[in-house]
Design an enzyme around this catalytic site. Sequence first.
Site, mmCIF file in Angstrom:
data_model
loop_
_atom_site.group_PDB
_atom_site.id
_atom_site.type_symbol
_atom_site.label_atom_id
_atom_site.label_comp_id
_atom_site.label_asym_id
_atom_site.label_seq_id
_atom_site.Cartn_x
_atom_site.Cartn_y
_atom_site.Cartn_z
ATOM 1 N N ASP A 72 0.847 -1.193 0.000
ATOM 2 C CA ASP A 72 0.000 0.000 0.000
ATOM 3 C C ASP A 72 0.888 1.250 0.000
ATOM 4 O O ASP A 72 2.096 1.181 0.233
ATOM 5 C CB ASP A 72 -0.938 -0.011 1.222
ATOM 6 C CG ASP A 72 -2.124 0.941 1.052
ATOM 7 O OD1 ASP A 72 -2.168 1.674 0.048
ATOM 8 O OD2 ASP A 72 -3.002 0.956 1.935
ATOM 9 N N GLU B 47 -9.799 7.854 5.058
ATOM 10 C CA GLU B 47 -8.693 7.187 5.739
ATOM 11 C C GLU B 47 -8.395 7.805 7.112
ATOM 12 O O GLU B 47 -9.312 8.203 7.823
ATOM 13 C CB GLU B 47 -7.462 7.199 4.846
ATOM 14 C CG GLU B 47 -7.735 6.520 3.489
ATOM 15 C CD GLU B 47 -6.461 6.233 2.731
ATOM 16 O OE1 GLU B 47 -5.643 5.464 3.243
ATOM 17 O OE2 GLU B 47 -6.282 6.792 1.641
#
Length: 607
Positions: A327, A524
């Site tokens: 990621d 997020e």
Amino acid sequence: MNKIRIFKISFIFLVVLILGVGFFVLKNKSVVPSDNSLSDRCNQKDLPYLNPGLSVEERVDDLISRMSDWEKIGQMVLIEKNSIHDLNDIKRYNLGALLSGGGAGPKEDNPSAWLAMVNNFQDVAEKTCFKIPILYGIDAIHGNANILGATVFPHFIGLGASRDPDLVKRVAVATADEMSAVGIYWSFSPNLDVVQDIRWGKTYETFGSDTENVAQLGLAYLEGTQYSSNGYLNVVATLKHFIGGGSMEYGTSRNKNFKIEEGNITMDEKSFRQVHLTPFKQAVADGAQVVMVSTATWNGKMNTSNQYLLTDVLKKELGFSGFVVSDWYGVYQVSNTRYDSLVNSINAGVDMVMTPFEYKDFMGNMQKALANNDITKERLNDAVRRILTVKFKAGLFDRPRATPEGLSIIGNNQHRQLAREAVRKSQVILKNEKSLLPLSTSLDKIIVAGSSADNLGRQAGGWTTEWQGMDGNNGIVGTTILEAIKNTVSKNTEVEYNKQGDFSLGNDLADVGIVVVGEKPYAEGWGDNANPSLSSEDLAVIAKTKTKSKKIVALIISGRPLDISPYSKDWDSIVASWLPGSEGEGVTDVLFGLYPFSGVLPVEWNY
Ligand code: BGC
Ligand code: BGC
């Protein structure tokens, strides 16, 4: 005399400058081989790997046998497209994969500009020795919502409430079709995180807290995304984030701006597997090709460098034969130096690195690691084989380019009707005193108020045009809830709207006050929140609207349960609308009884 001295000093200065620059350039830069794209091994006709009649395995074998280490390394890097300042670097470094980070599109945000941008990148890739197409990825996590004009489906938390795999599969097909129309064949979805703490900013990216529901809907989404009639995967799906992020503990984030994201999980392996593994296990068995590693840390060890998780469990035990992608910047958080981080992560099982910025540094470190045998040729070949296999399976070498004719599918009526269906199936009734709902479409007077009533940005939430989303009606094509109410009620019903709830009705009370309130967009870690709740402005609007109406309905537009228990006693009906996206009429379909409410809470909510 003076002139000579000045000359000497300038000369010395110049020499030092040249040496300094030279040293800097050589110090940590990769060694770029001289351009060989015109050499004999390139540009040969009828090479086996170009033949669609051969099996994927034969084609990969052939291609890999021709590639240099340098070319192989280039296939292992995933770069955010805004980091490419010189398009020719795609050729120079043989870059194999690009992504659009949240909101990173072409200058003008419209479907044709997206298509032109992606094709432009592919044009450069076509000039490399073996013309290996770029795998272009994007977070199409609720429709291809980076693109203005796309259908914006409800975020996963709402789909989780539908508990309807068939619906979720159709949503995934439509999303994939709106992606492939612009030439993007790789989606960073579905999210298979099982959320255990709704304070996490990624809560709405998940199907909820129930492992079985996540597994079932995740499978449907995977199948919809990869579904294809022509033998190729329509769009390659990505299972993320492997694994356990839903159990990161509040206050453990490595990032000082966050609370949970990039945090630590303390959990014994048995519980870890029970809560988090099933969705991945089933999706891997069902043909998933890409898995993205979470930036979480499990019992003190980052997943990105956890060989047990990535190689022993995922690749060996579950038999995952696709590729593992790290990621955003995840690899470089592993150790103190980039070199060590990279070596540890690749050896743990990461096949493609979302650096996502510096590719030169990546290429150089990989060269060095191979030269030192810190990363073996076998590991290199294994990673590249996995990546190329996916490229062939997606038909990247064989498909004709996407063309402008295909763009009309983006945001078309059929997809909007599907989104509307998804919205209505995601609505959950939290409270309905004296069966106030469904409302009659022929009431005399309705008043509507609240920050989210006429606000497509809030309906859509994060990951819409911008990474963090947008507050307001900023060009998203769709129907707000206010418009939907107006479109639904009878001609004789008067609908009055005031965002702040300032109505001057005198003593005449409206039949119903509808307040549409909730969260501002976020994404997020920026959405990690100690106590998700309504703002004081929203509460004031509700109080004002209540004094002007006989009954009050609160529609909550949010990515997760909000703490409304201190106030909700006074409200007659409450609906969890989640982040419905562009089609507000899905909300009014159930609010006014055109369809029954059927959504079930995907996470616990004490209201
Ligand atoms: C997120 C991923 C996302 C990636 C690329 C990361 O910050 O955790 O879910 O796919 O960025 O945008
Ligand atoms: C996101 C990207 C985004 C970036 C912005 C990442 O964490 O996942 O998609 O563009 O942050 O800094």
